[in-house]
Design an enzyme around this catalytic site. Structure first.
Site, PDB file in Angstrom:
ATOM      1  N   HIS A   1       0.841  -1.185   0.000  1.00  0.00           N
ATOM      2  CA  HIS A   1       0.000   0.000   0.000  1.00  0.00           C
ATOM      3  C   HIS A   1       0.877   1.236   0.000  1.00  0.00           C
ATOM      4  CE1 HIS A   1      -3.137   2.854   1.038  1.00  0.00           C
ATOM      5  NE2 HIS A   1      -3.975   1.940   0.596  1.00  0.00           N
TER       6      HIS A   1
ATOM      7  N   ASP B   1      -7.934  -5.288  -0.063  1.00  0.00           N
ATOM      8  CA  ASP B   1      -8.422  -6.118  -1.166  1.00  0.00           C
ATOM      9  C   ASP B   1      -8.056  -7.588  -1.017  1.00  0.00           C
ATOM     10  OD1 ASP B   1      -9.717  -4.128  -2.714  1.00  0.00           O
ATOM     11  OD2 ASP B   1      -7.764  -3.346  -3.285  1.00  0.00           O
TER      12      ASP B   1
HETATM   13  N1  CMC Z   1       4.079  -7.733  -4.724  1.00  0.00           N
HETATM   14  C1  CMC Z   1       5.402  -7.750  -4.883  1.00  0.00           C
HETATM   15  N2  CMC Z   1       6.195  -6.663  -4.781  1.00  0.00           N
HETATM   16  C2  CMC Z   1       5.599  -5.502  -4.487  1.00  0.00           C
HETATM   17  C3  CMC Z   1       4.203  -5.397  -4.291  1.00  0.00           C
HETATM   18  C4  CMC Z   1       3.440  -6.571  -4.433  1.00  0.00           C
HETATM   19  N3  CMC Z   1       2.105  -6.529  -4.261  1.00  0.00           N
HETATM   20  N4  CMC Z   1       3.874  -4.118  -4.014  1.00  0.00           N
HETATM   21  C5  CMC Z   1       5.026  -3.437  -4.022  1.00  0.00           C
HETATM   22  N5  CMC Z   1       6.086  -4.262  -4.292  1.00  0.00           N
HETATM   23  C6  CMC Z   1       7.500  -3.911  -4.329  1.00  0.00           C
HETATM   24  C7  CMC Z   1       7.833  -3.084  -5.550  1.00  0.00           C
HETATM   25  O1  CMC Z   1       8.209  -3.906  -6.626  1.00  0.00           O
HETATM   26  C8  CMC Z   1       8.961  -2.242  -5.029  1.00  0.00           C
HETATM   27  O2  CMC Z   1      10.132  -3.047  -4.995  1.00  0.00           O
HETATM   28  P1  CMC Z   1      11.597  -2.398  -5.353  1.00  0.00           P
HETATM   29  O3  CMC Z   1      11.838  -1.380  -4.288  1.00  0.00           O
HETATM   30  O4  CMC Z   1      12.520  -3.574  -5.327  1.00  0.00           O
HETATM   31  O5  CMC Z   1      11.451  -1.796  -6.717  1.00  0.00           O
HETATM   32  C9  CMC Z   1       8.590  -1.952  -3.589  1.00  0.00           C
HETATM   33  O6  CMC Z   1       7.763  -3.061  -3.208  1.00  0.00           O
HETATM   34  C10 CMC Z   1       7.837  -0.647  -3.397  1.00  0.00           C
HETATM   35  O7  CMC Z   1       6.653  -0.698  -4.186  1.00  0.00           O
HETATM   36  P2  CMC Z   1       6.047   0.503  -5.042  1.00  0.00           P
HETATM   37  O8  CMC Z   1       5.555  -0.054  -6.334  1.00  0.00           O
HETATM   38  O9  CMC Z   1       7.032   1.644  -5.108  1.00  0.00           O
HETATM   39  O10 CMC Z   1       4.838   0.937  -4.125  1.00  0.00           O
HETATM   40  P3  CMC Z   1       3.660   1.891  -4.535  1.00  0.00           P
HETATM   41  O11 CMC Z   1       3.326   2.672  -3.344  1.00  0.00           O
HETATM   42  O12 CMC Z   1       3.993   2.641  -5.781  1.00  0.00           O
HETATM   43  O13 CMC Z   1       2.483   0.879  -4.918  1.00  0.00           O
HETATM   44  C11 CMC Z   1       0.609  -0.563  -4.745  1.00  0.00           C
HETATM   45  C12 CMC Z   1       1.444   0.551  -4.081  1.00  0.00           C
HETATM   46  C13 CMC Z   1      -0.612  -0.852  -3.890  1.00  0.00           C
HETATM   47  C14 CMC Z   1       0.155  -0.074  -6.147  1.00  0.00           C
HETATM   48  C15 CMC Z   1       1.485  -1.835  -4.896  1.00  0.00           C
HETATM   49  O14 CMC Z   1       1.865  -2.285  -3.635  1.00  0.00           O
HETATM   50  C16 CMC Z   1       0.774  -2.937  -5.663  1.00  0.00           C
HETATM   51  O15 CMC Z   1       0.804  -2.951  -6.894  1.00  0.00           O
HETATM   52  N6  CMC Z   1       0.103  -3.916  -4.954  1.00  0.00           N
HETATM   53  C17 CMC Z   1      -0.654  -4.957  -5.615  1.00  0.00           C
HETATM   54  C18 CMC Z   1      -2.011  -4.437  -6.077  1.00  0.00           C
HETATM   55  C19 CMC Z   1      -2.953  -4.186  -4.932  1.00  0.00           C
HETATM   56  O16 CMC Z   1      -3.113  -5.014  -4.061  1.00  0.00           O
HETATM   57  N7  CMC Z   1      -3.611  -3.015  -4.973  1.00  0.00           N
HETATM   58  C20 CMC Z   1      -4.619  -2.629  -3.961  1.00  0.00           C
HETATM   59  C21 CMC Z   1      -4.169  -1.486  -3.116  1.00  0.00           C
HETATM   60  S1  CMC Z   1      -5.129  -1.248  -1.643  1.00  0.00           S
HETATM   61  C22 CMC Z   1      -6.668  -0.573  -1.957  1.00  0.00           C
HETATM   62  C23 CMC Z   1      -6.949  -0.061  -3.314  1.00  0.00           C
HETATM   63  O17 CMC Z   1      -6.452   0.976  -3.709  1.00  0.00           O
HETATM   64  O18 CMC Z   1      -7.729  -0.714  -3.986  1.00  0.00           O
END
Ligand code: CMC
Length: 394
Positions: free
Chosen positions: A271, A328
């Site tokens: 998140h 989720d």
């Molecule tokens: N699985 C594996 N690796 C992950 C995940 C994941 N679900 N989420 C983040 N990471 C890794 C990412 O690859 C990055 O690694 P590195 O530093 O090595 O490059 C690190 O963690 C930081 O992630 P980020 O992409 O910079 O984080 P963000 O704040 O931009 O993204 C997020 C947040 C929710 C989009 C992301 O965690 C994600 O895609 N999660 C899966 C989809 C999901 O469950 N979304 C629902 C969010 S909650 C409620 C809603 O909005 O619906």
């Protein structure tokens, strides 16, 4: 370029001030208008929370009754709107149909489309809250080729929605009170979440003085993406894949995630704001345990989910990146156990988030500090070039 700061994904840029929702991501705190989400989930109802989120205070008994009455009175759609749904192919995903339905609504509710007239904004607020469940149910009924029902005024908000979605015109629909109660709580948990992707979309579109219908329709499309609300559907699909392709063994999938194999992510984890735990997930987990126990369904998927959670909470990759189950992760499982089809999950999120979108749009339009949203960029393209054969005039 000048004093422009590059901030992809707006990780560090506040776009507005807001008095609606407070989040402390490190402490796992979520409050609507100051009230902790845990207390609202236990004590309140979805429409009371909608009132709180939109108007800023909990309603008196009388205010709530009149709010609910107004919503009940507007739940019907214009008869011509029924034809709209029949234009979409069978098996259309209900999310794009819902978004189109909200736009279509604006063409019928023309005397509520002036964004600068508070009375019309009030009219749009009631109509959207009243009609979104009907639109959602018709979008779903169309996707399975079943007849539409009319809303029933004697039923509560959630009960009416359940009957519209799963009832038949030819027989009475038995509402399971446990399912209705759990859905009401789930909607409360989704009611607002400050400047997330869909809410920021609603505000940005609205900042051009686009009315609530157009802004909410855009918000629905933002929510549909798998990284946002669409994650609840993606979680279930991921669990199903692990069951079908790996016999329920999570190790190969976790390895692919850690190796970042072609963008494989653990859906339902991580998140932008919560780096400790998602307080909504903690509340849902309690309800999920009960619903799953009593439904006796999908134990296979639950086992896979628990195994994934276990790995993710103990493995260094996930610990270092502070990746915890988000809202989720559990909603997918609980909706499945409650008997909702997978392509309906994100629609349920939209129903829950609607009060937040409306409240944020109203806050935006009445805030004297609002300006049209217009981010800057850092240009990295070609500098000036000459078109082949171009000869400058003498
Ligand atoms: N699985 C594996 N690796 C992950 C995940 C994941 N679900 N989420 C983040 N990471 C890794 C990412 O690859 C990055 O690694 P590195 O530093 O090595 O490059 C690190 O963690 C930081 O992630 P980020 O992409 O910079 O984080 P963000 O704040 O931009 O993204 C997020 C947040 C929710 C989009 C992301 O965690 C994600 O895609 N999660 C899966 C989809 C999901 O469950 N979304 C629902 C969010 S909650 C409620 C809603 O909005 O619906």
């Amino acid at each position: 370029t000048g004093n422009t700061t590059l901030d992809p994904g707006f990780t560090n840029t506040a776009s507005c001030t807001s008095a609606i929702t407070y989040i402390d991501g490190d402490a796992g705190i979520l409050r609507y208008r100051g009230y902790p989400i845990e207390q609202l989930a236990e004590k309140s109802s979805f429409l009371e929370v909608a009132y709180l989120v939109i108007y800023g205070e909990l309603p008196t008994g009388e205010q709530l009754e009149s709010f609910e009455r107004g919503i009940t009175r507007h739940s019907l759609l214009d008869e011509r709107m029924r034809d709209l749904f029949r234009c979409f192919p069978r098996r259309s995903h209900p999310m794009p149909v819902l978004s189109a339905g909200v736009m279509a609504l604006s063409t019928f509710a023309v005397d509520t489309t002036d964004p600068l007239d508070p009375e019309q904004v009030e009219g749009a607020t009631v109509r959207l809250l009243a009609k979104l469940p009907t639109l959602a149910a018709y979008a779903y009924k169309n996707s399975v080729g079943q007849p539409f029902l009319y809303p029933q005024n004697s039923l509560g908000y959630v009960e009416n929605f359940l009957r519209l979605s799963f009832g038949y015109p030819t027989e009475d629909y038995d509402i399971d009170p446990a399912v209705a109660k759990a859905l009401d709580v789930l909607l409360i948990l989704h009611a607002d979440h400050e400047q997330n992707c869909s809410t920021s979309t609603v505000r940005l579109v609205g900042s051009a003085q686009t009315n609530i219908y157009g802004s909410v329709s855009a918000g629905i499309n933002a929510l549909a993406g798998p990284l946002h609300g669409g994650a609840n559907q993606a979680v279930l699909e991921m669990l199903g894949k692990i069951r079908d392709e790996d016999g329920g063994d999570v190790n190969r999938f976790v390895k692919d995630v850690k190796e970042k194999k072609s963008g494989v992510k653990l859906m339902g984890f991580g998140h932008r704001v919560y780096k400790n735990y998602d307080p909504r997930a903690a509340i849902i987990k309690k309800h999920a345990d009960e619903i799953l126990k009593s439904s006796g369904r999908q134990n296979e998927l639950l086992d896979i989910a628990l195994a994934l959670e276990e790995v993710a909470l103990t493995d260094d990759y996930f610990k270092e990146r502070k990746l915890y189950p988000n809202v989720d992760f559990y909603t997918g499982l609980i909706y499945e156990a409650m008997g909702f089809p997978v392509n309906y999950f994100t629609v349920l999120f939209a129903l829950g988030r609607l009060p937040g979108w409306i409240a944020q749009w109203r806050e935006m339009i009445t805030d004297p500090a609002t300006k049209i949203g217009r981010p800057r960029q850092v240009y990295v393209g070609e500098t000036e070039r000459t078109y082949p054969g171009y000869v400058a005039p003498e």
